[in-house]
Design a protein around this motif. Structure first.
Motif, mmCIF file in Angstrom:
data_model
loop_
_atom_site.group_PDB
_atom_site.id
_atom_site.type_symbol
_atom_site.label_atom_id
_atom_site.label_comp_id
_atom_site.label_asym_id
_atom_site.label_seq_id
_atom_site.Cartn_x
_atom_site.Cartn_y
_atom_site.Cartn_z
ATOM 1 N N ALA A 344 -1.971 143.632 38.363
ATOM 2 C CA ALA A 344 -2.278 143.496 39.787
ATOM 3 C C ALA A 344 -3.778 143.559 40.020
ATOM 4 O O ALA A 344 -4.514 144.249 39.310
ATOM 5 N N GLY A 345 -4.232 142.825 41.043
ATOM 6 C CA GLY A 345 -5.632 142.852 41.420
ATOM 7 C C GLY A 345 -6.533 142.029 40.542
ATOM 8 O O GLY A 345 -7.745 141.945 40.784
ATOM 9 N N THR A 346 -5.987 141.398 39.509
ATOM 10 C CA THR A 346 -6.793 140.577 38.601
ATOM 11 C C THR A 346 -7.005 139.185 39.190
ATOM 12 O O THR A 346 -6.097 138.612 39.788
ATOM 13 N N ILE A 347 -8.187 138.630 38.995
ATOM 14 C CA ILE A 347 -8.516 137.288 39.457
ATOM 15 C C ILE A 347 -8.952 136.461 38.258
ATOM 16 O O ILE A 347 -9.899 136.822 37.544
ATOM 17 N N ILE A 348 -8.241 135.367 38.016
ATOM 18 C CA ILE A 348 -8.583 134.424 36.954
ATOM 19 C C ILE A 348 -9.015 133.139 37.630
ATOM 20 O O ILE A 348 -8.202 132.434 38.236
ATOM 21 N N SER A 349 -10.290 132.843 37.557
ATOM 22 C CA SER A 349 -10.886 131.737 38.315
ATOM 23 C C SER A 349 -11.369 130.649 37.371
ATOM 24 O O SER A 349 -12.362 130.841 36.656
ATOM 25 N N SER A 350 -10.643 129.521 37.355
ATOM 26 C CA SER A 350 -11.048 128.375 36.543
ATOM 27 C C SER A 350 -11.309 128.794 35.098
ATOM 28 O O SER A 350 -12.246 128.333 34.453
ATOM 29 N N ALA A 351 -10.478 129.700 34.595
ATOM 30 C CA ALA A 351 -10.605 130.193 33.224
ATOM 31 C C ALA A 351 -9.249 130.073 32.542
ATOM 32 O O ALA A 351 -8.214 129.888 33.195
ATOM 33 N N VAL A 352 -9.229 130.201 31.229
ATOM 34 C CA VAL A 352 -7.999 130.089 30.455
ATOM 35 C C VAL A 352 -7.750 131.394 29.703
ATOM 36 O O VAL A 352 -8.633 131.891 28.995
ATOM 37 N N VAL A 353 -6.548 131.932 29.870
ATOM 38 C CA VAL A 353 -6.118 133.136 29.157
ATOM 39 C C VAL A 353 -4.892 132.767 28.335
ATOM 40 O O VAL A 353 -3.937 132.174 28.865
ATOM 41 N N GLN A 354 -4.877 133.123 27.064
ATOM 42 C CA GLN A 354 -3.746 132.806 26.205
ATOM 43 C C GLN A 354 -3.374 134.017 25.350
ATOM 44 O O GLN A 354 -4.241 134.693 24.800
ATOM 45 N N ARG A 355 -2.072 134.283 25.271
ATOM 46 C CA ARG A 355 -1.514 135.313 24.389
ATOM 47 C C ARG A 355 -2.273 136.630 24.503
ATOM 48 O O ARG A 355 -2.642 137.245 23.498
ATOM 49 N N SER A 356 -2.496 137.074 25.725
ATOM 50 C CA SER A 356 -3.299 138.276 25.959
ATOM 51 C C SER A 356 -2.619 139.200 26.952
ATOM 52 O O SER A 356 -1.760 138.782 27.733
ATOM 53 N N VAL A 357 -3.023 140.470 26.899
ATOM 54 C CA VAL A 357 -2.578 141.464 27.870
ATOM 55 C C VAL A 357 -3.778 141.795 28.751
ATOM 56 O O VAL A 357 -4.761 142.377 28.276
ATOM 57 N N ILE A 358 -3.690 141.407 30.029
ATOM 58 C CA ILE A 358 -4.773 141.611 30.983
ATOM 59 C C ILE A 358 -4.337 142.687 31.970
ATOM 60 O O ILE A 358 -3.333 142.529 32.664
ATOM 61 N N SER A 359 -5.068 143.764 32.037
ATOM 62 C CA SER A 359 -4.700 144.887 32.906
ATOM 63 C C SER A 359 -5.063 144.591 34.354
ATOM 64 O O SER A 359 -5.450 143.473 34.712
ATOM 65 N N SER A 360 -4.971 145.603 35.178
ATOM 66 C CA SER A 360 -5.254 145.460 36.603
ATOM 67 C C SER A 360 -6.757 145.399 36.863
ATOM 68 O O SER A 360 -7.567 145.886 36.075
ATOM 69 N N ASP A 361 -7.113 144.787 38.011
ATOM 70 C CA ASP A 361 -8.492 144.777 38.507
ATOM 71 C C ASP A 361 -9.476 144.194 37.492
ATOM 72 O O ASP A 361 -10.583 144.690 37.306
ATOM 73 N N VAL A 362 -9.064 143.123 36.828
ATOM 74 C CA VAL A 362 -9.927 142.412 35.890
ATOM 75 C C VAL A 362 -10.380 141.114 36.552
ATOM 76 O O VAL A 362 -9.598 140.445 37.222
ATOM 77 N N THR A 363 -11.631 140.733 36.349
ATOM 78 C CA THR A 363 -12.139 139.460 36.839
ATOM 79 C C THR A 363 -12.570 138.600 35.664
ATOM 80 O O THR A 363 -13.352 139.042 34.815
ATOM 81 N N ILE A 364 -12.024 137.373 35.603
ATOM 82 C CA ILE A 364 -12.371 136.419 34.550
ATOM 83 C C ILE A 364 -12.894 135.172 35.248
ATOM 84 O O ILE A 364 -12.158 134.483 35.953
ATOM 85 N N GLU A 365 -14.162 134.897 35.052
ATOM 86 C CA GLU A 365 -14.839 133.869 35.834
ATOM 87 C C GLU A 365 -14.747 132.481 35.204
ATOM 88 O O GLU A 365 -14.234 132.312 34.090
ATOM 89 N N ALA A 366 -15.247 131.497 35.934
ATOM 90 C CA ALA A 366 -15.086 130.085 35.602
ATOM 91 C C ALA A 366 -15.538 129.766 34.177
ATOM 92 O O ALA A 366 -16.600 130.200 33.719
ATOM 93 N N GLY A 367 -14.682 129.001 33.495
ATOM 94 C CA GLY A 367 -15.019 128.519 32.168
ATOM 95 C C GLY A 367 -14.828 129.516 31.044
ATOM 96 O O GLY A 367 -15.036 129.177 29.880
ATOM 97 N N ALA A 368 -14.450 130.721 31.359
ATOM 98 C CA ALA A 368 -14.240 131.725 30.316
ATOM 99 C C ALA A 368 -12.966 131.423 29.533
ATOM 100 O O ALA A 368 -12.014 130.827 30.055
ATOM 101 N N ASP A 369 -12.937 131.858 28.291
ATOM 102 C CA ASP A 369 -11.794 131.646 27.399
ATOM 103 C C ASP A 369 -11.434 132.995 26.785
ATOM 104 O O ASP A 369 -12.209 133.560 26.002
ATOM 105 N N VAL A 370 -10.263 133.522 27.147
ATOM 106 C CA VAL A 370 -9.783 134.800 26.620
ATOM 107 C C VAL A 370 -8.507 134.531 25.842
ATOM 108 O O VAL A 370 -7.503 134.073 26.415
ATOM 109 N N THR A 371 -8.524 134.806 24.545
ATOM 110 C CA THR A 371 -7.396 134.474 23.685
ATOM 111 C C THR A 371 -7.071 135.653 22.776
ATOM 112 O O THR A 371 -7.977 136.287 22.222
ATOM 113 N N ASP A 372 -5.772 135.951 22.640
ATOM 114 C CA ASP A 372 -5.309 136.975 21.690
ATOM 115 C C ASP A 372 -6.058 138.291 21.869
ATOM 116 O O ASP A 372 -6.526 138.907 20.905
#
Length: 432
Positions: A344-372
Motif C-alpha cells: 500500500a502507498g507505493t507509486i510505480i511511475s513509468s517503471a518496470v518491476v519484475q519478480r520482486s517484493v515491494i513494500s509499502s510507501d515505496v516510490t519507483i520513478e520513470a524509467g527505473a528497472d527493479v528485478t528480482d
C-alpha cells in the motif's frame, strides 16, 4: 517417558478437556492450560546489515510483516492467548511493533507482552536461551500453566501448535520437539533428531559436523524447528539442573534438550503431520529458516510465483500484522509490476518491476528497472535507476541513473554482497 492418559485414533486425536470430558476430532483449540514463551533475543549476525539497527525477529518480511508475526500468528490462531516475548538485543523496533500491533483482550486475561532481560538473578544479562527462561521464571510462577510452549521467533511458516500440544499430552513426555526433514547437507546448522518408532527421541545432536541420515533416507536428516512443548514441572527441573552446571552454555537446543533426551523424557512431533486449515498441496509443510541473507532472499522468491510455494493469501490461517493508514498502490504512466507483490502507498511511475517484493510507501520513478529484488518501506528509487538481485532496507535512497546488481565487482566495493551474490543496502543507506 511417563505414560499419557490419552489415546490417539487414526486421523483423529482423543483427549480429556478441563472438565474431564472425552474430546475426539481434529484439534481446533487448546486442550490444556498453556503459556507461550517466544525466544526473540537473537542478534542475527548473519543477516547483517538488516540487523544493524534491530533484532532479527523485527526484520521486515514479505512486504507487510515482521519475522515475529509468523510465530505469533501461529500461536494466536491456535488459541494461545498468554504469550511472553523474551527480548535482549536491539529490541526497540521489536518492542514497538508488538506494543502497537499485537493487542489481545485484557478483559479476558489475554496478552502478548515483551519481557526484556531484567537481571533478576544477579548483575548479568542472558547467557543463552535456557538462561533467558530461567531468569524469567517469575512469568511461569505467576501464570501456573500446565504446559509451556517455547517457540523461536525468526522462521517463516504456518503451523497449528494445538495439534503438537495434543500430541505432547498423549505422549506423556517431558518435552516434545517439533521436527522437519531437511537435506543432510543443510542439517549442520540445526539440532538433529534421532527417534525410535514410538516417537521417543534417542539422540539429539546440536549442529553436528556430520549429521546422521534418517532410517529411510540417508541423504535427509530430521532437524529441530526450534519449537518445544514442555510439561511445566519437567522444564523447571531441567532449567534448575542446567543453572547449576558450570560447563553448560545454557542453551535450549545445546543443553536442555540433550539433558532431557538422556533422561528418557523427550519425544518428537513430525511437522509433516500438522494440518493447517486452507493449506494447499504446494505450500503444506512449508518452513524456512531465514537466518542468512541468501535464505532470506530465497524465501521472498517463494512468495511471488503465480502458484506461490508459500501462500500469504490463506485467509483460513492468516498471518496477522498491523498496516499503516496508507492509500492503495498506484501505477501511473504505464508503470507495471509483473509476478510481484506491491504494498500500500507505493507509486510505480513509468517503471518496470519484475519478480520482486515491494513494500509499502515505496516510490519507483520513470524509467527505473527493479528485478528480482526485495524493497522495504520508505525506499525511493530514482529515474532510470536499475536494481537487480538486491535487498534494499527501509528508507534507502537510490539516485537517478544508479545501478545496483549490474557490476558485481563494483557492488562488492560499495555494499554488502552475500555469498550467493545478493546485494544488500542497510537501513537509510544512500546508494552510490
Amino acid at each position: 517417558m511417563r505414560s499419557g492418559t490419552q489415546t490417539a485414533e487414526v486421523g483423529l486425536l482423543t483427549w480429556l478437556d478441563v472438565h474431564g470430558r472425552t474430546m475426539v476430532g481434529h484439534v481446533t483449540g487448546l486442550p490444556a492450560n498453556v503459556l507461550g514463551i517466544v525466544l526473540a533475543g537473537g542478534e542475527g549476525k548473519r543477516l547483517w546489515p538488516l540487523t544493524a539497527d534491530r533484532a532479527k525477529p523485527a526484520v521486515p518480511f514479505g512486504g507487510n510483516y515482521r519475522l515475529i508475526d509468523f510465530v505469533l500468528s501461529n500461536l494466536v490462531n491456535a488459541g494461545l492467548n498468554r504469550i511472553c516475548v523474551l527480548t535482549q538485543y536491539k529490541s526497540h523496533s521489536l518492542d514497538r511493533h508488538i506494543s502497537t500491533t499485537w493487542h489481545l483482550s485484557s478483559v479476558l486475561g489475554q496478552y502478548i507482552t515483551t519481557v526484556p532481560a531484567q537481571q533478576r538473578l544477579g548483575r548479568r544479562w542472558y547467557t543463552g536461551s535456557a538462561d533467558a527462561i530461567f531468569q524469567s521464571l517469575n512469568l511461569v510462577f505467576d501464570e501456573r500453566p500446565d504446559y509451556i510452549a517455547v517457540f523461536g521467533a525468526d522462521h517463516v511458516y504456518r503451523m497449528d501448535p494445538a495439534q503438537m500440544i495434543a500430541g505432547h499430552i498423549i505422549s506423556g513426555a517431558g518435552v516434545t520437539v517439533a521436527g522437519i526433514r531437511v537435506p543432510q547437507a543443510e542439517a549442520k546448522g540445526f539440532g538433529v533428531i534421532s527417534a525410535d518408532a514410538s516417537g521417543k527421541i534417542t539422540d539429539f545432536l546440536e549442529k553436528p559436523s556430520e549429521p546422521p541420515g534418517t532410517p529411510d533416507d540417508p541423504e535427509a536428516s530430521f532437524a529441530s524447528m526450534g519449537n518445544y512443548l514442555f510439561s511445566t514441572d519437567a522444564l523447571l527441573q531441567a532449567l534448575r539442573a542446567d543453572a547449576q552446571d558450570d560447563d553448560s552454555d545454557h542453551d535450549m537446543g545445546g543443553d536442555i534438550i540433550p539433558r532431557m533426551v538422556d533422561e528418557d523424557e523427550a519425544a518428537v512431533y513430525d511437522f509433516a503431520d500438522n494440518v493447517v486449515p486452507g493449506a494447499t498441496d504446494r505450500d503444506a509443510g512449508y518452513w524456512r529458516d531465514v537466518g542468512t541473507l541468501d535464505a532470506y532472499y530465497e524465501a521472498h522468491t517463494d512468495l511471488v510465483s503465480v502458484h506461490p510455494i508459500f501462500n500469504l493469501y490463506n485467509g483460513k490461517w492468516p498471518i496477522r500484522t498491523a498496516t499503516a493508514p496508507l492509500p492503495p498502490a498506484k501505477f501511473v504512466e504505464r508503470g507495471t509490476a509483473l509476478d510481484s507483490i506491491v504494498g500500500a502507498g507505493t507509486i510505480i511511475s513509468s517503471a518496470v518491476v519484475q519478480r520482486s517484493v515491494i513494500s509499502s510507501d515505496v516510490t519507483i520513478e520513470a524509467g527505473a528497472d527493479v528485478t528480482d529484488s526485495v524493497i522495504m518501506p520508505g525506499t525511493r528509487i530514482g529515474k532510470g535507476a536499475v536494481v537487480r538481485g538486491a535487498i534494499l532496507d527501509k528508507n534507502v535512497q537510490v539516485p537517478p541513473g544508479c545501478q545496483i546488481g549490474v557490476d558485481r565487482a563494483l557492488d562488492r566495493a560499495r555494499y554488502t554482497v552475500s555469498p550467493g551474490g545478493v546485494v544488500v543496502l542497510g537501513k537509510g543507506a544512500m546508494a552510490l
